[in-house]
Design an enzyme around this catalytic site. Structure first.
Site, short mmCIF file in Angstrom:
data_model
loop_
_atom_site.label_atom_id
_atom_site.label_comp_id
_atom_site.label_asym_id
_atom_site.label_seq_id
_atom_site.Cartn_x
_atom_site.Cartn_y
_atom_site.Cartn_z
N GLY A 55 0.84 -1.19 0.00
CA GLY A 55 0.00 0.00 0.00
C GLY A 55 0.87 1.24 0.00
O GLY A 55 2.07 1.15 0.31
N CYS A 82 5.28 -6.17 1.50
CA CYS A 82 5.66 -4.76 1.48
C CYS A 82 5.00 -3.97 2.64
O CYS A 82 5.33 -4.22 3.78
CB CYS A 82 5.35 -4.15 0.11
SG CYS A 82 6.20 -2.59 -0.13
N TYR A 83 4.06 -3.09 2.36
CA TYR A 83 3.41 -2.38 3.45
C TYR A 83 2.78 -3.40 4.43
O TYR A 83 2.78 -3.19 5.64
CB TYR A 83 2.33 -1.43 2.90
CG TYR A 83 1.51 -0.76 3.98
CD1 TYR A 83 2.00 0.36 4.63
CD2 TYR A 83 0.27 -1.28 4.36
CE1 TYR A 83 1.26 0.96 5.65
CE2 TYR A 83 -0.47 -0.69 5.36
CZ TYR A 83 0.03 0.44 6.01
OH TYR A 83 -0.70 1.02 7.02
N HIS A 169 8.07 -7.76 -3.53
CA HIS A 169 6.80 -8.14 -4.15
C HIS A 169 6.93 -9.48 -4.89
O HIS A 169 7.32 -9.49 -6.06
CB HIS A 169 6.35 -7.06 -5.14
CG HIS A 169 5.86 -5.83 -4.46
ND1 HIS A 169 4.56 -5.68 -4.04
CD2 HIS A 169 6.50 -4.70 -4.10
CE1 HIS A 169 4.42 -4.51 -3.45
NE2 HIS A 169 5.59 -3.89 -3.47
N GLU A 171 4.72 -11.21 -6.15
CA GLU A 171 3.68 -11.39 -7.18
C GLU A 171 4.07 -10.87 -8.55
O GLU A 171 3.43 -11.21 -9.54
CB GLU A 171 2.37 -10.72 -6.70
CG GLU A 171 2.38 -9.19 -6.66
CD GLU A 171 2.99 -8.61 -5.38
OE1 GLU A 171 3.72 -9.34 -4.69
OE2 GLU A 171 2.75 -7.42 -5.09
N ASP A 227 -15.88 -11.26 -22.52
CA ASP A 227 -16.72 -11.54 -21.35
C ASP A 227 -18.16 -11.89 -21.73
O ASP A 227 -18.70 -12.89 -21.29
CB ASP A 227 -16.73 -10.34 -20.38
CG ASP A 227 -15.33 -9.96 -19.97
OD1 ASP A 227 -14.42 -10.79 -20.12
OD2 ASP A 227 -15.14 -8.82 -19.50
N LYS A 369 -9.90 -12.00 -15.82
CA LYS A 369 -9.92 -12.09 -17.29
C LYS A 369 -9.24 -13.36 -17.81
O LYS A 369 -9.76 -14.03 -18.69
CB LYS A 369 -9.19 -10.86 -17.85
CG LYS A 369 -9.43 -10.62 -19.30
CD LYS A 369 -10.77 -10.00 -19.50
CE LYS A 369 -10.99 -9.37 -20.82
NZ LYS A 369 -12.23 -8.59 -20.82
#
Ligand code: XMP
Length: 515
Positions: A55, A82-83, A169, A171, A227, A369
């Protein structure tokens, strides 16, 4: 269907959705909720583990979002990122300090392979750092399990409480073994087995829709985008001819797109559904006559779309269910409130109030997605539809700067078609990692020379961006020889164009679309 769930608590980080997608790539279902989700709701959600996102705040700030301390006493495995890592330290009695300089970018960390989080990870591994504050002293009971010279607590753990925290991070792709770390957390620490599988999703969803709809009538607004196409096919698998799909051709689609959608979903296609194509091109052009302001164009197209759909829906009469292709990123509530509206997006979200129906069905509500695409492939939808690049609701209307006319639509369609054809031929959509690319018609005319004649024609702008989340994007470096072919073909083959320009701006400060 899945029994295991990971909870991602959002502290406002830009990678919150990416974390959730990575967990799902591990075949584990997860949801993103605001950082202040009440403890009772968390207990009811019954997660196998919790991840705190990063964040923009500092834990010392007056309005710093902080987790409820009770969370650390409930026995859920926790991973702070992180945060989120600083939050774990701060709330458990450690120390967080403010660095003079922000540490940002690729960094090599030394990891302790004895930690469950780093099982199988190289002792020295590249990760992505992006922080100013850092943990300067671990809380009692926590051990340092990764470090760099400038970040002495790059990761820490409390094995007994199953609480882990990383300053970097895992990710993002730049953290080369980040996925391994997330897998270790989800499988070895949270003890998930991996029960989120797309083929199961199709079967359970089709069965659930069948049970719900019974003999009811279902209406779906089909745009030809990924979609709504996947939602329509799921519904058609479940209820067949009880489904009616309305496809509004607003005359602002890419070249041949209307016919392509009809070929797949119309009477000659493989699906037995009632397909209504409304050719409303002229209506839209008439409404757009003389309008140049981007937001007004967007509003006009959105409103006219609803009007056309409403007329068709009235002809069908009342229906029991209305299908919407809402996907999970549309549903996620941000941890820190809403951001400014840059553009008013046109989606079919405005429809419910104009159609007489009992209930909305949103079969893709829980999917990202890439998961929608997997479902599409599972359902046998052609690759070119499943991997179609995003296309805005107002279509070419916002890729023609200034007034939209039928002639300009034809110019941009033809130029865009050549652009896409050459990109595909050269294979650069993959090699240049293109997230989105298209031609736009600038409203600028300039002087040129063709043969011995003076010309005064339009300039086409080529846009291509690399992006994974469409929130930020870098302009893509398409090789010069490919650009050269595209430019030559456009000026030679598209009447009304005598100049081709390349857009080399990132987002921010530009946006991906022109309007
Ligand atoms: P911008 O131009 O804001 O676009 O950088 C980000 C992404 O959103 C798409 N986009 C839209 N999608 N309705 C949509 O469904 C819209 O009105 C709309 N406007 C922009 C754009 O194509 C890009 O992928």
């Amino acid at each position: 269907m899945q029994n295991e769930k990971i909870l991602v608590l959002d502290f406002g980080g830009q990678y919150n959705q990416l974390i959730a997608r990575r967990v799902r790539e591990c075949n584990v279902y997860c949801e993103v909720h605001p950082y202040n989700m009440p403890i009772e709701k968390i207990k009811a959600f019954n997660p196998k583990g919790i991840i705190f996102t990063g964040g923009p705040n500092s834990v010392f700030g007056d309005d710093a979002p902080l987790a409820d301390k009770e969370l650390f006493t409930l026995g859920y495995p926790i991973l702070g990122i992180c945060y989120g890592c600083q939050t774990v330290a701060y709330l458990n009695g450690g120390e967080v300090s403010h660095a003079d300089k922000r540490e940002y970018g690729k960094t090599i960390v030394d990891v302790d392979n004895n930690s469950k989080l780093f099982k199988g990870v190289s002792p020295k591994t590249q990760v992505w750092m992006s922080h100013t504050d850092f943990v300067s002293k671990t809380p009692a009971g926590y051990k340092v399990v990764a470090k760099t010279p400038s970040c002495p607590v790059s990761a820490m753990e409390n094995v007994e409480k199953k609480i882990y925290a990383v300053q970097f991070h895992p990710e993002v792709n730049h953290s080369i073994e980040g996925m391994k770390m997330l897998k270790n957390f989800v499988y070895d620490i949270c003890e998930c087995k991996g029960d989120w599988i797309m083929s199961d999703f199709v079967k359970t969803t089709v069965d659930a829709i069948k049970a719900k709809v019974g003999n009811g009538k279902v209406l779906c607004a089909l745009s030809g985008g990924v979609d709504s196409s996947v939602a329509a096919v799921l519904l058609s698998k479940a209820v067949g001819e009880q489904l009616t799909c309305v496809f509004v051709d607003h005359g602002l689609l890419r070249k041949n797109e209307g016919d392509e959608v009809e070929a797949v979903f119309g009477p000659k296609g493989p699906y037995k559904l009632n397909f209504i194509r409304v050719n409303a091109q002229e209506r839209f052009y008439a409404k757009l006559k003389g309008v140049t302001e981007p937001e007004r164009k967007r509003k006009i197209i959105g409103e006219e779309f609803i009007r056309v759909f409403e007329e068709e829906a009235k002809k069908i009469g009342s229906v029991d269910y209305l299908v919407q292709g809402t996907i999970y990123p549309d549903v996620i509530e941000s941890g820190l409130g809403k951001s400014a509206t840059i553009k008013s997006h046109h989606n079919v979200g405005g429809l419910p109030s104009v159609v007489d129906f009992r209930e909305i069905i949103e079969p893709l509500r829980l999917l990202f997605k890439d998961e929608v695409r997997k479902v599409g492939l599972e359902l046998g939808i052609p690759d070119y539809l499943v991997y179609r690049q995003p296309f805005p609701g107002p279509g070419l209307g916002i890729r023609i700067i200034g007034e939209v006319t039928k002639e300009k639509v034809k110019i941009v369609q033809d130029a865009d078609y050549i652009y896409r054809e050459e990109i595909a031929k050269a294979g650069v959509d993959k090699s240049c990692n293109l997230g989105q690319y298209f031609a736009a018609l600038t409203n600028m005319q300039s002087v040129g020379v063709m043969g011995d004649e003076r010309t005064y024609d339009y300039a086409i702008a080529l846009r291509a961006v690399e992006t994974s989340d469409f929130m930020t994007a870098d302009w893509a470096r398409i090789p010069y020889d490919v650009l050269d072919t595209i430019s030559r073909r456009i000026v030679n083959e598209v009447r009304g164009v005598n100049r081709v320009l390349l857009d080399c701006t990132s987002k921010p400060p530009a946006t991906i679309e022109f309007e």
